[in-house]
Design a protein around this motif. Structure first.
Motif, PDB file in Angstrom:
ATOM      1  N   UNK A 129       0.830  -1.202   0.000  1.00 15.81           N
ATOM      2  CA  UNK A 129       0.000   0.000   0.000  1.00 15.81           C
ATOM      3  C   UNK A 129       0.869   1.259   0.000  1.00 15.81           C
ATOM      4  N   UNK A 130       0.347   2.328  -0.607  1.00 16.85           N
ATOM      5  CA  UNK A 130       1.090   3.588  -0.676  1.00 16.85           C
ATOM      6  C   UNK A 130       1.478   4.066   0.713  1.00 16.85           C
ATOM      7  N   UNK A 131       0.574   3.983   1.666  1.00 21.49           N
ATOM      8  CA  UNK A 131       0.834   4.475   3.024  1.00 21.49           C
ATOM      9  C   UNK A 131       2.008   3.736   3.667  1.00 21.49           C
ATOM     10  N   UNK A 132       2.091   2.429   3.456  1.00 19.40           N
ATOM     11  CA  UNK A 132       3.209   1.644   4.003  1.00 19.40           C
ATOM     12  C   UNK A 132       4.521   2.101   3.379  1.00 19.40           C
ATOM     13  N   UNK A 133       4.524   2.284   2.054  1.00 23.71           N
ATOM     14  CA  UNK A 133       5.744   2.718   1.370  1.00 23.71           C
ATOM     15  C   UNK A 133       6.164   4.107   1.844  1.00 23.71           C
ATOM     16  N   UNK A 134       5.200   5.006   2.042  1.00 23.39           N
ATOM     17  CA  UNK A 134       5.519   6.346   2.540  1.00 23.39           C
ATOM     18  C   UNK A 134       6.142   6.265   3.928  1.00 23.39           C
ATOM     19  N   UNK A 135       5.635   5.376   4.758  1.00 24.97           N
ATOM     20  CA  UNK A 135       6.200   5.194   6.098  1.00 24.97           C
ATOM     21  C   UNK A 135       7.618   4.634   6.023  1.00 24.97           C
ATOM     22  N   UNK A 136       7.839   3.679   5.123  1.00 22.43           N
ATOM     23  CA  UNK A 136       9.192   3.114   4.963  1.00 22.43           C
ATOM     24  C   UNK A 136      10.178   4.208   4.569  1.00 22.43           C
ATOM     25  N   UNK A 137       9.787   5.069   3.628  1.00 19.37           N
ATOM     26  CA  UNK A 137      10.677   6.157   3.185  1.00 19.37           C
ATOM     27  C   UNK A 137      10.944   7.107   4.346  1.00 19.37           C
ATOM     28  N   UNK A 138       9.902   7.431   5.091  1.00 22.08           N
ATOM     29  CA  UNK A 138      10.059   8.311   6.260  1.00 22.08           C
ATOM     30  C   UNK A 138      11.047   7.704   7.261  1.00 22.08           C
ATOM     31  N   UNK A 139      10.878   6.419   7.553  1.00 18.56           N
ATOM     32  CA  UNK A 139      11.774   5.755   8.510  1.00 18.56           C
ATOM     33  C   UNK A 139      13.193   5.626   7.966  1.00 18.56           C
ATOM     34  N   UNK A 140      13.325   5.364   6.659  1.00 15.18           N
ATOM     35  CA  UNK A 140      14.665   5.273   6.053  1.00 15.18           C
ATOM     36  C   UNK A 140      15.391   6.605   6.196  1.00 15.18           C
ATOM     37  N   UNK A 141      14.656   7.697   5.991  1.00 12.02           N
ATOM     38  CA  UNK A 141      15.250   9.028   6.135  1.00 12.02           C
ATOM     39  C   UNK A 141      15.593   9.295   7.601  1.00 12.02           C
ATOM     40  N   UNK A 142      14.669   8.945   8.511  1.00 10.00           N
ATOM     41  CA  UNK A 142      14.863   9.167   9.949  1.00 10.00           C
ATOM     42  C   UNK A 142      16.041   8.350  10.492  1.00 10.00           C
TER      43      UNK A 142
END
Length: 169
Positions: A129-142
């Motif tokens: 899901x898009x929301x999961x991918x957005x969270x992964x990107x956020x966490x990868x950046x964090x």
């Protein structure tokens, strides 16, 4: 190395420059009277109409596609999908560093390829899901696997931490 495009807009010659490989809009724009321009038009100076007539989205898209040396990260996206299927809900321990390094690599490849919504491309490639991918990107950046960008803007590059986590991939 830079990429340069020159266009004529009315009485003006517009020169735009991008770093290569380009990952966004131009970093420099010069506007000068065109050598063949009518001096009466030049004497009026630049107008907002002249600036609006510069086809920036089209030129940027052309440059992004022409300078990209990356290909879609199919193998990496498959690996992310495999890791998600093996542990759909990783619980308290979370996902390993390799997962976020892969997310950073895939996401930045879609940014480099000029996709307007790299999170959507990541989600589609991984079957998530898009929301999961957005969270992964956020966490990868964090977690430091993806360089920072202005808030709510696509972009960023894998960091040295990403390279170390992926090792010899």
């Amino acid at each position: 190395m830079t990429v340069e495009r020159r266009i004529r807009v009315g009485a003006w010659e517009v020169t735009l420059r991008w770093p290569a490989p380009a990952t966004g809009g131009p970093t420099e724009m010069t506007i000068r009277p065109h050598p063949d321009a009518d001096l009466r038009l030049v004497s009026r100076g630049l107008t907002t109409g002249t600036l609006r007539a510069v086809p920036l989205p089209e030129l940027t898209s052309d440059v992004l596609h022409s300078t990209s040396t990356r290909t879609p990260p199919v193998a990496e996206a498959r690996e992310i999908r495999r890791m998600v299927e093996a542990a759909p809900r990783p619980g308290r321990k979370g996902r390993p560093d390799e997962f976020f390094a892969l997310v950073a690599a895939v996401y930045s490849a879609y940014v480099d390829l000029g996709h307007s919504n790299p999170v959507h491309m990541l989600a589609e490639a991984c079957g998530a899901p898009w929301r999961a991918a957005a969270n992964w990107v956020h966490l990868a950046r964090k977690k430091g696997f993806l360089s920072p960008t202005p808030e709510r803007r696509p972009g960023g590059a894998p960091t040295p931490k990403t390279t170390r986590a992926l090792g010899s991939r």
